[in-house]
Structures are given as structure tokens and as C-alpha cells.
Write an enzyme that holds these catalytic residues in place. Structure first.
Site, PDB file in Angstrom:
ATOM      1  N   SER A 147       0.848  -1.198   0.000  1.00  0.00           N
ATOM      2  CA  SER A 147       0.000   0.000   0.000  1.00  0.00           C
ATOM      3  C   SER A 147       0.878   1.241   0.000  1.00  0.00           C
ATOM      4  O   SER A 147       2.065   1.158   0.357  1.00  0.00           O
ATOM      5  CB  SER A 147      -0.869  -0.006   1.265  1.00  0.00           C
ATOM      6  OG  SER A 147      -1.359   1.298   1.547  1.00  0.00           O
ATOM      7  N   TYR A 160      -3.214  -0.221  10.070  1.00  0.00           N
ATOM      8  CA  TYR A 160      -3.065  -0.588   8.647  1.00  0.00           C
ATOM      9  C   TYR A 160      -1.671  -0.203   8.151  1.00  0.00           C
ATOM     10  O   TYR A 160      -0.990  -0.999   7.500  1.00  0.00           O
ATOM     11  CB  TYR A 160      -4.141   0.138   7.856  1.00  0.00           C
ATOM     12  CG  TYR A 160      -4.218  -0.176   6.390  1.00  0.00           C
ATOM     13  CD1 TYR A 160      -3.632   0.667   5.448  1.00  0.00           C
ATOM     14  CD2 TYR A 160      -4.896  -1.299   5.934  1.00  0.00           C
ATOM     15  CE1 TYR A 160      -3.709   0.392   4.099  1.00  0.00           C
ATOM     16  CE2 TYR A 160      -4.990  -1.572   4.573  1.00  0.00           C
ATOM     17  CZ  TYR A 160      -4.405  -0.721   3.668  1.00  0.00           C
ATOM     18  OH  TYR A 160      -4.484  -0.989   2.312  1.00  0.00           O
TER      19      TYR A 160
HETATM   20  P1  NAP Z   1     -11.781  -5.324  -0.232  1.00  0.00           P
HETATM   21  O1  NAP Z   1     -12.659  -4.874  -1.344  1.00  0.00           O
HETATM   22  O2  NAP Z   1     -12.133  -4.989   1.179  1.00  0.00           O
HETATM   23  O3  NAP Z   1     -11.561  -6.926  -0.357  1.00  0.00           O
HETATM   24  C1  NAP Z   1     -10.765  -7.554   0.602  1.00  0.00           C
HETATM   25  C2  NAP Z   1     -10.911  -9.046   0.402  1.00  0.00           C
HETATM   26  O4  NAP Z   1     -10.157  -9.719   1.415  1.00  0.00           O
HETATM   27  C3  NAP Z   1     -12.373  -9.501   0.545  1.00  0.00           C
HETATM   28  O5  NAP Z   1     -12.647 -10.508  -0.405  1.00  0.00           O
HETATM   29  C4  NAP Z   1     -12.390 -10.076   1.954  1.00  0.00           C
HETATM   30  O6  NAP Z   1     -13.350 -11.076   2.140  1.00  0.00           O
HETATM   31  C5  NAP Z   1     -11.011 -10.696   2.008  1.00  0.00           C
HETATM   32  N1  NAP Z   1     -10.617 -10.991   3.396  1.00  0.00           N
HETATM   33  C6  NAP Z   1     -10.572 -10.141   4.433  1.00  0.00           C
HETATM   34  N2  NAP Z   1     -10.180 -10.791   5.547  1.00  0.00           N
HETATM   35  C7  NAP Z   1      -9.977 -12.099   5.193  1.00  0.00           C
HETATM   36  C8  NAP Z   1      -9.574 -13.278   5.896  1.00  0.00           C
HETATM   37  N3  NAP Z   1      -9.296 -13.263   7.197  1.00  0.00           N
HETATM   38  N4  NAP Z   1      -9.487 -14.438   5.199  1.00  0.00           N
HETATM   39  C9  NAP Z   1      -9.786 -14.485   3.885  1.00  0.00           C
HETATM   40  N5  NAP Z   1     -10.186 -13.405   3.155  1.00  0.00           N
HETATM   41  C10 NAP Z   1     -10.263 -12.229   3.818  1.00  0.00           C
HETATM   42  O7  NAP Z   1     -10.323  -4.766  -0.459  1.00  0.00           O
HETATM   43  P2  NAP Z   1      -9.583  -4.303  -1.789  1.00  0.00           P
HETATM   44  O8  NAP Z   1      -9.724  -2.828  -1.936  1.00  0.00           O
HETATM   45  O9  NAP Z   1      -9.924  -5.218  -2.915  1.00  0.00           O
HETATM   46  O10 NAP Z   1      -8.073  -4.557  -1.316  1.00  0.00           O
HETATM   47  C11 NAP Z   1      -7.434  -5.791  -1.540  1.00  0.00           C
HETATM   48  C12 NAP Z   1      -6.025  -5.637  -0.998  1.00  0.00           C
HETATM   49  O11 NAP Z   1      -5.433  -4.445  -1.561  1.00  0.00           O
HETATM   50  C13 NAP Z   1      -5.985  -5.444   0.521  1.00  0.00           C
HETATM   51  O12 NAP Z   1      -4.828  -6.072   1.036  1.00  0.00           O
HETATM   52  C14 NAP Z   1      -5.854  -3.919   0.665  1.00  0.00           C
HETATM   53  O13 NAP Z   1      -5.231  -3.566   1.889  1.00  0.00           O
HETATM   54  C15 NAP Z   1      -4.986  -3.602  -0.501  1.00  0.00           C
HETATM   55  N6  NAP Z   1      -5.024  -2.213  -0.981  1.00  0.00           N
HETATM   56  C16 NAP Z   1      -6.218  -1.653  -1.323  1.00  0.00           C
HETATM   57  C17 NAP Z   1      -6.203  -0.328  -1.820  1.00  0.00           C
HETATM   58  C18 NAP Z   1      -7.444   0.400  -2.236  1.00  0.00           C
HETATM   59  O14 NAP Z   1      -7.368   1.637  -2.410  1.00  0.00           O
HETATM   60  N7  NAP Z   1      -8.563  -0.278  -2.393  1.00  0.00           N
HETATM   61  C19 NAP Z   1      -4.992   0.353  -1.961  1.00  0.00           C
HETATM   62  C20 NAP Z   1      -3.817  -0.278  -1.548  1.00  0.00           C
HETATM   63  C21 NAP Z   1      -3.849  -1.570  -1.075  1.00  0.00           C
HETATM   64  P3  NAP Z   1     -14.724 -10.707   2.921  1.00  0.00           P
HETATM   65  O15 NAP Z   1     -15.542  -9.908   1.975  1.00  0.00           O
HETATM   66  O16 NAP Z   1     -15.315 -12.034   3.274  1.00  0.00           O
HETATM   67  O17 NAP Z   1     -14.327  -9.900   4.137  1.00  0.00           O
HETATM   68  C1  GCO Z   2      -7.113   4.958   3.525  1.00  0.00           C
HETATM   69  C2  GCO Z   2      -7.199   4.051   2.320  1.00  0.00           C
HETATM   70  C3  GCO Z   2      -5.815   3.610   1.903  1.00  0.00           C
HETATM   71  C4  GCO Z   2      -5.906   2.692   0.736  1.00  0.00           C
HETATM   72  C5  GCO Z   2      -4.570   2.230   0.281  1.00  0.00           C
HETATM   73  C6  GCO Z   2      -3.705   3.346  -0.190  1.00  0.00           C
HETATM   74  O1  GCO Z   2      -8.008   4.885   4.367  1.00  0.00           O
HETATM   75  O2  GCO Z   2      -6.135   5.714   3.563  1.00  0.00           O
HETATM   76  O3  GCO Z   2      -8.027   2.933   2.589  1.00  0.00           O
HETATM   77  O4  GCO Z   2      -5.165   3.009   2.973  1.00  0.00           O
HETATM   78  O5  GCO Z   2      -6.645   1.562   1.061  1.00  0.00           O
HETATM   79  O6  GCO Z   2      -3.948   1.423   1.213  1.00  0.00           O
HETATM   80  O7  GCO Z   2      -2.562   2.767  -0.792  1.00  0.00           O
END
Ligand code: NAP
Ligand code: GCO
Length: 267
Positions: A147, A160
Site C-alpha cells: 500500500s 493498517y
Molecule cells: P476489499 O474490497 O475490502 O476486499 C478484501 C478481500 O479480502 C475480501 O474478499 C475479503 O473477504 C477478504 N478478506 C478479508 N479478511 C480475510 C480473511 N481473514 N481471510 C480471507 N479473506 C479475507 O479490499 P480491496 O480494496 O480489494 O483490497 C485488496 C487488498 O489491496 C488489501 O490487502 C488492501 O489492503 C490492498 N489495498 C487496497 C487499496 C485500495 O485503495 N482499495 C490500496 C492499496 C492496497 P470478505 O468480503 O469475506 O471480508
Molecule cells: C485509507 C485508504 C488507503 C488505501 C490504500 C492506499 O483509508 O487511507 O483505505 O489506505 O486503502 O492502502 O494505498
């Protein structure tokens, strides 16, 4: 043309954790398009079923399993079952993750631990379960979804940021410890991506205006937009393919330039 073949994932088994939807789903669909067999998990059978249906709509016969990635016993059994039913895992994407946006002084130690458990301990647990098979096969790719918070902090995301900062160093350590077995471990650091996880930051305000944080991110991103999960597909295929065999311990930021930019001057 040979160079394009180095991006192929034909014949590979890819496990993407937490990939019923969101970033994991987008990465897994790209892997399928590049030729990989897709395995994914979720905590709830209902979401696994929904995920399988969503993959099927895209013509992908994905293998879905219920597994909580924080439970080491369940993960070991899950990986063993995948190896028996699908094959030894060539590519692992530690994607499953949660966030709790709470001011640190108001956050309980239990809530902090929950975030660390999913976002940092689980990538350790799943990687530990998958690496022995990769060593036997003589190759492996691990991609940890880090992230911007692997580099920066902000209010309310202490747990986080601590987890994602740790995940960056776990990425480097896996690369250091297992590179000699032809295992490459790298990270992808998405910027702000429009998924369910960030939906609260983009809610339209009662007066119809954009969320203040939404406007902030637009001003801080040279691309002047939120990312979409599909923006991560090309980088994820690159890091899973032979094209990145000499890339190890690297975190590839896919953030529209936000980490490089001081931000647009307020008008
Ligand atoms: P999301 O929409 O919240 O999806 C997260 C997924 O992880 C969901 O399918 C969730 O399943 C699953 N999960 C959570 N806890 C779990 C567990 N204990 N065991 C198995 N599955 C689990 O998140 P996203 O935005 O797609 O993000 C995916 C990854 O990218 C995460 O690591 C997040 O930190 C990272 N990320 C996101 C962003 C952003 O801006 N969106 C940016 C940087 C990094 P459930 O629905 O059952 O909870
Ligand atoms: C927040 C956001 C971010 C993104 C991502 C950025 O609350 O700042 O959720 O943390 O998820 O990780 O890279």
C-alpha cells in the site's frame, strides 16, 4: 514475439487470497487471461459461491475455497487440498486484507491486532504454507499487496500502516531468504483504488458534493483520478511471469504518481 511469451502464465496455478471481488478478483481475472489456473478463497461460503459465479461470467473456471487466512491450521489444510485437487501453487498473491479507520487513541489493542493479523500475519502464514511446494518445483512467485501506507502514514490508519509497512519488509525478507530457490517475492503498492474498501472515502455528501477525502486524493494524484482495480492487472501479470525473474524484493507502486507529487496548489 518471444518477449511477449515471457509474460505468459500458461500452465501455472495461481492462488489469490480474498479474491471474490475487488483488487484480488481483477488480478485473478488477468492471470486467467494470461493462461493461469485460478484458485481463490474467502471467509464465507456465500462469497466463495458469488466469486465462482463472477469468474464463470468471465469464462473462468475458478477453484474457490472457504479459508480464513489468519488461521494457520486452516491455511495448511487449504493449501494441501489445493495441491491435491488442483496442483502445486506456482504463484501466490497475498491480497486478502482489512482496514479499520480509527484514531489511534480510540483504537483498542484488539482492533489493532485484528488488522495486523489479516494484513501482516496472514501473508506470513500463507507464504510459509506455499513456499515448500515452490522449492520442490524449482520456481515460485509471491506478490504481496502492500500500500502507499507501506511508505506514508495518515490519521486513523495506524494499524493498517504498521501492517503494510511490515508487509514491505516481509516481502524483502522472503526475497532474501528464498531467492536462491528461484522464488521471487515482490510487492504491489496500489495508490487509492475505487473498491468496496475505499467506498466510505468516496461517498457523495448530503449536499451532493464529493467527499472531502475524494477531492483531496484527486488533488494529490498527478493522474487526477482514483485508480481502478484493472490498473493493477498489467503490473501483477509482470510480477507473476518469467519477465520478472530477476526482480526480487521490490515494491512496485501503482499509484498514478501520488507518492512522487507534493499535490496541486489549492486554487
Ligand atoms: P476489499 O474490497 O475490502 O476486499 C478484501 C478481500 O479480502 C475480501 O474478499 C475479503 O473477504 C477478504 N478478506 C478479508 N479478511 C480475510 C480473511 N481473514 N481471510 C480471507 N479473506 C479475507 O479490499 P480491496 O480494496 O480489494 O483490497 C485488496 C487488498 O489491496 C488489501 O490487502 C488492501 O489492503 C490492498 N489495498 C487496497 C487499496 C485500495 O485503495 N482499495 C490500496 C492499496 C492496497 P470478505 O468480503 O469475506 O471480508
Ligand atoms: C485509507 C485508504 C488507503 C488505501 C490504500 C492506499 O483509508 O487511507 O483505505 O489506505 O486503502 O492502502 O494505498
Amino acid at each position: 514475439m518471444a518477449i511477449l511469451n515471457s509474460f505468459s502464465l500458461e500452465g501455472k496455478v495461481a492462488l489469490v487470497t480474498g479474491a471474490s471481488y475487488g483488487i484480488g478478483f481483477a488480478i485473478a481475472t488477468a492471470y486467467a487471461e494470461a493462461g493461469a489456473t485460478i484458485v481463490f478463497n474467502d471467509i464465507k461460503q456465500e462469497l466463495v459461491d458469488k466469486g465462482i459465479a463472477a469468474y464463470k461470467e468471465k469464462g473462468i473456471e475458478a477453484h474457490g475455497y472457504v479459508c480464513d487466512v489468519t488461521n494457520e491450521e486452516a491455511v495448511n489444510a487449504f493449501v494441501k487440498k489445493v495441491e491435491e485437487e488442483v496442483g502445486v501453487i506456482d504463484i501466490l498473491v497475498n491480497n486478502a486484507g482489512i482496514i479499520k479507520r480509527v484514531p489511534m487513541l480510540e483504537m483498542s489493542a484488539e482492533a489493532f491486532r485484528q488488522v495486523i493479523d489479516v494484513d501482516l500475519n496472514a501473508p506470513f502464514i500463507v507464504s510459509k504454507a506455499v513456499i515448500p511446494g515452490m522449492i520442490k518445483k524449482g520456481h515460485g512467485k509471491i506478490i504481496n499487496i502492500c500500500s502507499m501506507m507501506s511508505e506514508l502514514g495518515r490519521e486513523t490508519v495506524s494499524a493498517y500502516a504498521a501492517a503494510k509497512g511490515g508487509l514491505k519488509m516481509l516481502t524483502r525478507n522472503i526475497a532474501s531468504e528464498y531467492g536462491e530457490y528461484n522464488i521471487q517475492c515482490n510487492g504491489i503498492g496500489p495508490g487509492y483504488i475505487a473498491t468496496p474498501q475505499t467506498a466510505p472515502l468516496r461517498e457523495i455528501q448530503p449536499d451532493g458534493s464529493r467527499h472531502p477525502f475524494d477531492q483531496f486524493i484527486i488533488a494529490k494524484t498527478p493522474a487526477a483520478r482514483w485508480g481502478v482495480a484493472e490498473d493493477l492487472q498489467g503490473p501483477a501479470v509482470f510480477l507473476a511471469s518469467d519477465a520478472s525473474d530477476f526482480v526480487n524484493g521490490h515494491v512496485l507502486y501503482v499509484d498514478g504518481g501520488i507518492l512522487a507529487y507534493i499535490g496541486k496548489q489549492p486554487q
